[in-house]
Design an enzyme around this catalytic site. Structure first.
Site, short mmCIF file in Angstrom:
data_model
loop_
_atom_site.label_atom_id
_atom_site.label_comp_id
_atom_site.label_asym_id
_atom_site.label_seq_id
_atom_site.Cartn_x
_atom_site.Cartn_y
_atom_site.Cartn_z
CG LEU A 126 -1.42 7.11 6.32
CD1 LEU A 126 -2.19 6.54 7.60
CD2 LEU A 126 -0.71 8.32 6.84
CG ASN B 87 -13.28 9.50 11.14
OD1 ASN B 87 -12.35 8.46 11.37
ND2 ASN B 87 -12.77 10.61 10.98
CB ALA C 135 0.55 11.60 4.50
CE LYS D 224 -8.70 9.13 12.88
NZ LYS D 224 -8.70 8.66 11.26
N GLY E 16 0.87 -1.13 -0.05
CA GLY E 16 -0.02 0.10 -0.02
C GLY E 16 0.88 1.21 0.04
CB ALA E 17 3.58 2.42 -2.47
#
Ligand code: NAD
Ligand code: KPL
Length: 303
Positions: free
Chosen positions: A11, A186, A129, A182, A7-8
């Site tokens: 993050l 959300n 990010a 979280k 998973g590039a």
């Protein structure tokens, strides 16, 4: 031991760049040879921090081929997690450790169920990010990453490597509670920003809707035995709305850019848990249905 990262994206590249510059062994696992060639042509991962960019020539290979994997960071969207994990399952060494870095809930359990011989840790992050283009990532916000094991067990020794790499990570003895908190935050913010087409701060103009969602999310958290996560939920939601007033939520951005959202792992998961626990949750379900209709009308998946 080498850090493998599948998973590039935002993050995944952020973690890879920081591990690499700390001198720790890290490699990227890319979907296929086409992605690998594209990556090699760029010469590595570019991380942009405070306007300064650095190139990290991190080794990469395809997910299908390579040495056995002992430690894997899976940093993809929740809806891709099961198929991404399956693509490397045959390469996992006995007792391999996986860090599942996904928002929401549901995908982590689905991945773990397929990999009973691996140790699956879950992560919840408030770092920020975004991807400027392929393998080019902008660090957009300081935060914290919590890691934990749903089934208990000790904190891994490699947490020290994260500290060495400047990745702010802490062990949590109750990671599900962290992830639920979280998720609740959300669910109280992101769908409303999509439905009202607004920045987070503009939700201050819809206090009744926010309060109603927080009330029902609090009921759900109590019923799931995560009472600590229900504490001060509305206050925290209001604080996040104020602190991120100028931002568009991640779900808003996904929808605006025609990308699939993680609705199924946020509101969808909350509603499914509500069903299981026989909770009415009328406002939450109404927002879920409105959001699904909104997505369908724009040709986007509603699950
Ligand atoms: P992203 O979309 O930027 O990156 C995901 C990457 O995974 C993409 O490059 C995609 O091509 C890759 N991928 C998907 N399936 C794959 C497969 N089968 N094989 C190889 N690669 C595959 O996502 P992200 O922003 O890094 O988010 C990851 C998770 O972290 C999400 O659940 C997100 O909600 C959460 N999160 C993100 C942020 C953030 O600031 N970006 C902050 C907190 C939490
Ligand atoms: O996590 C967020 C998101 O956008 O997904 C919040 C906290 C709502 C900030 O925008």
């Amino acid at each position: 031991m080498t850090w493998s990262i599948l998973g590039a994206g935002s993050l995944g590249c952020l973690w890879a760049a920081r591990l690499s510059r700390a001198g720790l062994p890290v490699r990227l696992l890319l979907r296929d040879r086409q992605r690998l060639n594209a990556y090699r042509a760029l010469g590595g991962v570019t991380l942009i921090e405070d306007g300064r960019e650095s190139l990290y020539p991190i080794p990469a290979e395809t997910a299908a081929q390579g040495a056995p994997i002992q430690r894997l960071l899976l940093a993809c969207k929740a809806y891709d997690a099961e198929s991404a994990a399956a693509s490397v399952a045959a390469r996992l060494a006995p007792g391999a450790e996986l860090i599942l870095l996904q928002n929401g809930l549901g995908s982590q359990q689905a991945v773990s169920a397929h990999l009973p011989r691996a140790r699956c840790l879950y992560a919840s992050s408030t770092e920020g990010a975004f991807r400027e283009s392929d393998f080019r990532v902008v660090f957009a916000g300081f935060g914290q990453t919590w890691l934990g094991d749903e089934h208990g067990g000790p904190a891994p020794g490699w947490l020290a490597e994260l500290e060495q790499a400047g990745i702010p990570a802490q062990w949590s003895e109750n990671i599900l509670e962290r992830l639920w908190r979280k998720l609740a935050l959300n669910c109280a913010i992101n769908p409303l920003t999509v439905l009202h087409q607004c920045r987070n701060g503009e939700l201050a103009g819809h206090p009744d809707e926010v309060a109603a969602l927080c009330d029902e999310l609090g009921q759900l958290l109590h019923a799931c035995n995560y009472s600590a996560a229900a504490q001060e939920l509305q206050g925290d939601v209001e604080r996040v709305i104020a602190a991120t007033a100028a931002n568009f939520s991640s779900m808003y951005q996904d929808v605006a850019q025609g990308r699939r959202s993680e609705i199924a792992y946020l509101l969808g998961h909350a509603c499914r848990e509500g069903d299981r626990l026989h909770l009415a949750l009328p406002r939450l379900r109404a927002v879920h249905e409105r959001l699904r209709a909104y997505l369908v009308a724009r040709g986007l998946p509603d699950t």
